[in-house]
Design an enzyme around this catalytic site. Structure first.
Site, PDB file in Angstrom:
ATOM      1  N   ASP A 155       0.834  -1.210   0.000  1.00 38.66           N
ATOM      2  CA  ASP A 155       0.000   0.000   0.000  1.00 38.66           C
ATOM      3  C   ASP A 155       0.872   1.265   0.000  1.00 38.66           C
ATOM      4  O   ASP A 155       1.664   1.490   0.922  1.00 38.66           O
ATOM      5  CB  ASP A 155      -0.875  -0.070   1.274  1.00 38.66           C
ATOM      6  CG  ASP A 155      -1.974   0.963   1.289  1.00 38.66           C
ATOM      7  OD1 ASP A 155      -1.986   1.847   0.420  1.00 38.66           O
ATOM      8  OD2 ASP A 155      -2.828   0.885   2.203  1.00 38.66           O
ATOM      9  N   ASP A 159     -10.323   4.298  -1.522  1.00 38.60           N
ATOM     10  CA  ASP A 159     -10.965   3.364  -0.585  1.00 38.60           C
ATOM     11  C   ASP A 159     -12.491   3.387  -0.735  1.00 38.60           C
ATOM     12  O   ASP A 159     -13.115   4.448  -0.681  1.00 38.60           O
ATOM     13  CB  ASP A 159     -10.603   3.725   0.858  1.00 38.60           C
ATOM     14  CG  ASP A 159      -9.123   3.527   1.127  1.00 38.60           C
ATOM     15  OD1 ASP A 159      -8.355   3.376   0.166  1.00 38.60           O
ATOM     16  OD2 ASP A 159      -8.739   3.536   2.304  1.00 38.60           O
TER      17      ASP A 159
HETATM   18  C1  GLA Z   1      -5.332   2.480   2.714  1.00 42.13           C
HETATM   19  C2  GLA Z   1      -5.839   1.355   1.826  1.00 42.13           C
HETATM   20  C3  GLA Z   1      -6.926   0.587   2.551  1.00 42.13           C
HETATM   21  C4  GLA Z   1      -6.389   0.049   3.869  1.00 42.13           C
HETATM   22  C5  GLA Z   1      -5.820   1.181   4.704  1.00 42.13           C
HETATM   23  C6  GLA Z   1      -5.080   0.661   5.934  1.00 42.13           C
HETATM   24  O1  GLA Z   1      -6.301   3.470   2.947  1.00 42.13           O
HETATM   25  O2  GLA Z   1      -6.322   1.850   0.611  1.00 42.13           O
HETATM   26  O3  GLA Z   1      -7.396  -0.479   1.742  1.00 42.13           O
HETATM   27  O4  GLA Z   1      -5.408  -0.915   3.587  1.00 42.13           O
HETATM   28  O5  GLA Z   1      -4.887   1.955   3.952  1.00 42.13           O
HETATM   29  O6  GLA Z   1      -4.485   1.692   6.664  1.00 42.13           O
END
Ligand code: GLA
Length: 358
Positions: free
Chosen positions: A116, A176
């Protein structure tokens, strides 16, 4: 297909929670339906030791033993890190420790890594993003242990064009998704046009299923599940598997719907037509069949119709409603039905030699 803890547990995730959900994946019938990966998201990390090796925090006793437990159930073990110094929630990332971390994960028996971007934006320029992902891919490869490599950088830099070339097996195409119908539908229906980038082993990932998390009503949950199956998307459940309602379980495990997501031809679907909030999507399936979703994004029920010629097909066709699990008989030139507010009718059509029907 699998499960990810983030939307249900966030930074409360623990060894106990992961074990309970892994076990529930088997007992509930999710595993039998095809769900396999048990993925820990952010917040498992503790500190690095003097030699730089990462250790879990005190919510996790022993990652190797946790992996062994997941494997003992016939499931696979997923983990999460960042190419930056810190994860999105501020835990240790892999920056400067890529090979060391990949080796550690391999030693724990990890089968899947979500990587990520997060704080990587502080240490890399956008044009270094591909190299940062490739670096971890090479590190995983050199461990000799196969791991699904899941890119998470929110669809930046048109990732679908290069995700496969840096070793990505799936790449997030959106920010997200967590939230209500507006957010799920905004991201889901934006996926049109990305079909040509999805091939076996390399998939567009519009993020985690929101089924069973409490923000979507019944029709809205069918909409997300149907659209994700039309998109040949990875299916990661995000709910508490230990306390699922029968409704949630039925939506997540409908075998006919899962079969079209997992269709062997692996073709991603596309939008056939749009009339304001009414959208018709299709996905070619193996065996000369086609999946069609009639989606109503408006605020009241609407009668929707698909003429077969819009699909490049001629009737008669045999129809089946995949959510109702009901044969529709032989259809001559079109299909129509009333589609509920925020809902979907998902049908599979295939050639027929019959002559009757409408
Ligand atoms: C980002 C990702 C999410 C999740 C969060 C965890 O926002 O896009 O899918 O993994 O981090 O902190």
């Amino acid at each position: 297909m699998g499960w990810n803890d983030w939307y249900q547990y966030g930074c409360q995730v623990s060894d106990q929670i992961v074990r309970a959900n892994a076990s529930a994946m088997v007992k509930s019938g999710m595993k039998a339906a095809g769900y396999t990966y048990v993925n820990i998201d952010d917040c498992w990390q503790g500190q690095r030791d003097a030699k730089g090796f990462i250790h879990p925090n005190d919510r996790f006793a022993n990652m190797k033993e946790l992996g062994d437990y997941i494997h003992s159930l016939g499931l696979k073990f997923g983990i999460y890190s960042s190419p930056g110094p810190k994860t999105c929630a501020g835990y240790e990332g892999s920056y400067g420790h890529e090979q060391q971390d990949a080796d550690t994960y391999a030693g724990w028996g990890v089968d899947f890594l979500k990587y990520d971007w997060c704080s990587a934006s502080k240490v890399y320029q956008p044009d270094q993003m591909q190299a940062a992902y490739r670096k971890m891919y090479e590190a995983i490869r050199s461990t000799g242990r196969p791991m699904v490599f899941s890119l998470c950088q929110y669809g930046l830099e048109t990732v679908w064009r290069w995700g496969a070339s840096v070793g990505g097996n799936m790449w997030r195409t959106t920010d997200d998704i967590g939230g209500d119908y507006n957010r799920v539908s905004l991201f889901g229906f934006q996926q049109n046009g990305l079909a040509k980038f999805a091939v076996h082993g390399h998939w567009n990932d519009p993020d985690i299923l929101q089924v069973g998390l409490g923000h979507l009503n019944h029709e809205e949950q069918l909409t997300q599940m149907s659209l994700w199956c039309l998109l040949a998307a990875p299916l990661l459940a995000g709910n508490d598997l230990t306390k699922m309602t029968e409704e949630t379980l039925q939506i997540l495990t409908n075998p006919e719907v899962l079969a079209v997501d997992q269709d062997p031809d692996g073709v991603q679907g596309y939008r056939v037509s749009q009339e304001g909030p009414l959208e018709i999507w299709a996905k070619p399936l193996s065996g000369n069949a086609i999946l069609v979703g009639l989606f109503n994004r408006s605020e009241s029920a609407v009668r929707m119709e698909i003429p077969f010629k819009a699909l490049g097909m001629n009737g008669p066709l045999q129809g089946r409603d995949l959510w109702q699990r009901k044969d529709l008989g032989v259809l001559q030139e079109h299909f129509f039905d009333e589609v509920p507010r925020h809902g979907v009718v998902l049908i599979k059509l295939k050639a027929s030699s019959g002559k009757s029907g409408s």
